[in-house]
Structures are given as structure tokens and as C-alpha cells.
Design a protein around this motif. Structure first.
Motif, PDB file in Angstrom:
ATOM      1  N   VAL A  65     104.968  64.373 -29.696  1.00  0.00           N
ATOM      2  CA  VAL A  65     104.077  63.215 -29.729  1.00  0.00           C
ATOM      3  C   VAL A  65     102.670  63.680 -29.349  1.00  0.00           C
ATOM      4  N   GLN A  66     101.693  63.335 -30.169  1.00  0.00           N
ATOM      5  CA  GLN A  66     100.299  63.644 -29.879  1.00  0.00           C
ATOM      6  C   GLN A  66      99.620  62.369 -29.405  1.00  0.00           C
ATOM      7  N   ASN A  67      99.007  62.456 -28.239  1.00  0.00           N
ATOM      8  CA  ASN A  67      98.283  61.323 -27.677  1.00  0.00           C
ATOM      9  C   ASN A  67      96.838  61.726 -27.418  1.00  0.00           C
ATOM     10  N   SER A  68      96.046  60.771 -26.985  1.00  0.00           N
ATOM     11  CA  SER A  68      94.664  61.050 -26.619  1.00  0.00           C
ATOM     12  C   SER A  68      94.633  61.878 -25.340  1.00  0.00           C
ATOM     13  N   ASP A  69      93.621  62.736 -25.215  1.00  0.00           N
ATOM     14  CA  ASP A  69      93.468  63.593 -24.044  1.00  0.00           C
ATOM     15  C   ASP A  69      92.300  63.106 -23.212  1.00  0.00           C
ATOM     16  N   LYS A  70      92.548  62.898 -21.927  1.00  0.00           N
ATOM     17  CA  LYS A  70      91.489  62.490 -21.013  1.00  0.00           C
ATOM     18  C   LYS A  70      90.682  63.728 -20.640  1.00  0.00           C
ATOM     19  N   LEU A  71      89.361  63.675 -20.875  1.00  0.00           N
ATOM     20  CA  LEU A  71      88.495  64.826 -20.613  1.00  0.00           C
ATOM     21  C   LEU A  71      87.843  64.777 -19.244  1.00  0.00           C
ATOM     22  N   GLY A  72      87.874  63.646 -18.579  1.00  0.00           N
ATOM     23  CA  GLY A  72      87.356  63.595 -17.214  1.00  0.00           C
ATOM     24  C   GLY A  72      86.398  62.451 -16.980  1.00  0.00           C
ATOM     25  N   PHE A  90      54.253  78.852 -21.863  1.00  0.00           N
ATOM     26  CA  PHE A  90      53.174  78.931 -22.839  1.00  0.00           C
ATOM     27  C   PHE A  90      52.252  77.717 -22.745  1.00  0.00           C
ATOM     28  N   GLY A  91      52.042  77.229 -21.534  1.00  0.00           N
ATOM     29  CA  GLY A  91      51.146  76.100 -21.322  1.00  0.00           C
ATOM     30  C   GLY A  91      51.768  74.745 -21.582  1.00  0.00           C
ATOM     31  N   LEU A  92      53.035  74.714 -21.995  1.00  0.00           N
ATOM     32  CA  LEU A  92      53.726  73.447 -22.254  1.00  0.00           C
ATOM     33  C   LEU A  92      54.596  73.090 -21.054  1.00  0.00           C
ATOM     34  N   PRO A  93      54.664  71.812 -20.705  1.00  0.00           N
ATOM     35  CA  PRO A  93      55.491  71.429 -19.554  1.00  0.00           C
ATOM     36  C   PRO A  93      56.978  71.528 -19.872  1.00  0.00           C
ATOM     37  N   THR A  94      57.766  71.968 -18.890  1.00  0.00           N
ATOM     38  CA  THR A  94      59.225  72.021 -19.005  1.00  0.00           C
ATOM     39  C   THR A  94      59.824  71.247 -17.833  1.00  0.00           C
ATOM     40  N   TYR A  95      60.996  70.732 -18.059  1.00  0.00           N
ATOM     41  CA  TYR A  95      61.666  69.927 -17.041  1.00  0.00           C
ATOM     42  C   TYR A  95      63.100  70.410 -16.878  1.00  0.00           C
ATOM     43  N   ASN A  96      63.505  70.580 -15.633  1.00  0.00           N
ATOM     44  CA  ASN A  96      64.897  70.881 -15.321  1.00  0.00           C
ATOM     45  C   ASN A  96      65.570  69.555 -14.992  1.00  0.00           C
ATOM     46  N   ILE A  97      66.417  69.072 -15.897  1.00  0.00           N
ATOM     47  CA  ILE A  97      67.019  67.738 -15.789  1.00  0.00           C
ATOM     48  C   ILE A  97      68.432  67.860 -15.212  1.00  0.00           C
ATOM     49  N   ARG A  98      68.790  66.915 -14.332  1.00  0.00           N
ATOM     50  CA  ARG A  98      70.119  66.903 -13.698  1.00  0.00           C
ATOM     51  C   ARG A  98      71.211  66.725 -14.753  1.00  0.00           C
ATOM     52  N   GLU A  99      72.267  67.514 -14.597  1.00  0.00           N
ATOM     53  CA  GLU A  99      73.439  67.398 -15.464  1.00  0.00           C
ATOM     54  C   GLU A  99      74.642  67.017 -14.615  1.00  0.00           C
ATOM     55  N   TYR A 100      75.483  66.195 -15.176  1.00  0.00           N
ATOM     56  CA  TYR A 100      76.736  65.798 -14.526  1.00  0.00           C
ATOM     57  C   TYR A 100      77.867  66.474 -15.291  1.00  0.00           C
ATOM     58  N   ASP A 101      78.658  67.265 -14.583  1.00  0.00           N
ATOM     59  CA  ASP A 101      79.685  68.110 -15.205  1.00  0.00           C
ATOM     60  C   ASP A 101      81.067  67.671 -14.731  1.00  0.00           C
ATOM     61  N   SER A 102      81.956  67.403 -15.681  1.00  0.00           N
ATOM     62  CA  SER A 102      83.334  67.027 -15.329  1.00  0.00           C
ATOM     63  C   SER A 102      84.284  68.215 -15.394  1.00  0.00           C
ATOM     64  N   GLY A 103      83.799  69.365 -15.849  1.00  0.00           N
ATOM     65  CA  GLY A 103      84.671  70.501 -16.102  1.00  0.00           C
ATOM     66  C   GLY A 103      85.070  70.593 -17.565  1.00  0.00           C
ATOM     67  N   GLN A 104      85.028  69.466 -18.282  1.00  0.00           N
ATOM     68  CA  GLN A 104      85.350  69.424 -19.708  1.00  0.00           C
ATOM     69  C   GLN A 104      84.141  69.033 -20.559  1.00  0.00           C
ATOM     70  N   VAL A 106      79.603  67.938 -20.221  1.00  0.00           N
ATOM     71  CA  VAL A 106      78.383  67.824 -19.429  1.00  0.00           C
ATOM     72  C   VAL A 106      77.554  66.704 -20.032  1.00  0.00           C
ATOM     73  N   ILE A 107      76.991  65.855 -19.168  1.00  0.00           N
ATOM     74  CA  ILE A 107      76.190  64.728 -19.643  1.00  0.00           C
ATOM     75  C   ILE A 107      74.933  64.646 -18.807  1.00  0.00           C
ATOM     76  N   THR A 108      73.841  64.230 -19.457  1.00  0.00           N
ATOM     77  CA  THR A 108      72.586  63.944 -18.736  1.00  0.00           C
ATOM     78  C   THR A 108      72.230  62.487 -18.983  1.00  0.00           C
ATOM     79  N   VAL A 109      71.601  61.886 -17.990  1.00  0.00           N
ATOM     80  CA  VAL A 109      71.192  60.492 -18.106  1.00  0.00           C
ATOM     81  C   VAL A 109      69.704  60.439 -17.838  1.00  0.00           C
ATOM     82  N   ASN A 110      68.953  59.872 -18.779  1.00  0.00           N
ATOM     83  CA  ASN A 110      67.511  59.760 -18.648  1.00  0.00           C
ATOM     84  C   ASN A 110      67.111  58.285 -18.598  1.00  0.00           C
TER      85      ASN A 110
END
Length: 115
Positions: A65-72, A90-104, A106-110
Motif C-alpha cells: 500500500v502506498q500512502n502519503s508521506d509526512k515530510l515534517g 559588487f556594490g549590490l545589497p545582499t540579505y541573509n534571510i532566515r530559513e526554517y528547516d524540518s530536515g526534509q 527548507v522554507i523562508t517566510v518574507n
């Protein structure tokens, strides 16, 4: 209006059942015979014997039986800083944005202004 949000992600599969059958057949046979002879060239017509044959079939069945897999899950607190650090390349702004990692995954929220 809660200060925390929980995001759950799962791989959605259509529920599918696969059934596989295996069959094995074994056959046993045996023959026994006896010829009576007298002398070098004389063979009597007396002959008797017996034979037996037995067949055995075994069937194995396997169901998968194949079912859905919960990724976290990830929990996001709205008080968390979104931008962790800034810089320039090179004169352009960069941003280090927080990431939320479940192990399976990665998501960022802006945040976005809606009003």
C-alpha cells in the motif's frame, strides 16, 4: 492573530494498493521395476513395477500500500527576525534571510505589506 504559525508539509500520493502473487509448483515422480533373468541370454517375461506421482502447488500473495508521506513541520514565530544580516556584492545589497528547516524541506517566510 496568533504570534506563532505551524506549517506542515506532506507528499501527497493517490492511495494505491498493489497485489503480487507468486506460485510455485513442485512435482515428484518415482518408478520402481524388476526384471527376472536366468542365465546369460534368457530373459523371462515376468515384470512388475509401481509408479507414483505427486504434485504440490504453493501460492504466496503480497499486498503493498502506498500512502502519503509526512515530510515534517516547522514552527514560525512572528517575532523572529526575517533578515539576519546584510552585505554587498559588487556594490549590490545582499540579505541573509532566515530559513526554517524540518530536515526534509527548507522554507523562508518574507513579510509583505498588505495595507
Amino acid at each position: 492573530y496568533a504570534p506563532i504559525i505551524k506549517i506542515s508539509v506532506e507528499e501527497r500520493d493517490n492511495q494505491e494498493t498493489t497485489e503480487v502473487s507468486f506460485s510455485h509448483t513442485a512435482e515428484f515422480a518415482g518408478n520402481v521395476g524388476y526384471d527376472a533373468t536366468w542365465g546369460q541370454h534368457v530373459k523371462s517375461g515376468l515384470k512388475f513395477g509401481a509408479s507414483a506421482k505427486k504434485s504440490n502447488t504453493t501460492t504466496y500473495r503480497r499486498t503493498m500500500v502506498q500512502n502519503s508521506d509526512k515530510l515534517g513541520d516547522v514552527t514560525i514565530n512572528f517575532a523572529d527576525k526575517v533578515i539576519l544580516s546584510t552585505g554587498t556584492i559588487f556594490g549590490l545589497p545582499t540579505y541573509n534571510i532566515r530559513e526554517y528547516d524540518s530536515g526534509q524541506f527548507v522554507i523562508t517566510v518574507n513579510p509583505v505589506r498588505v495595507q
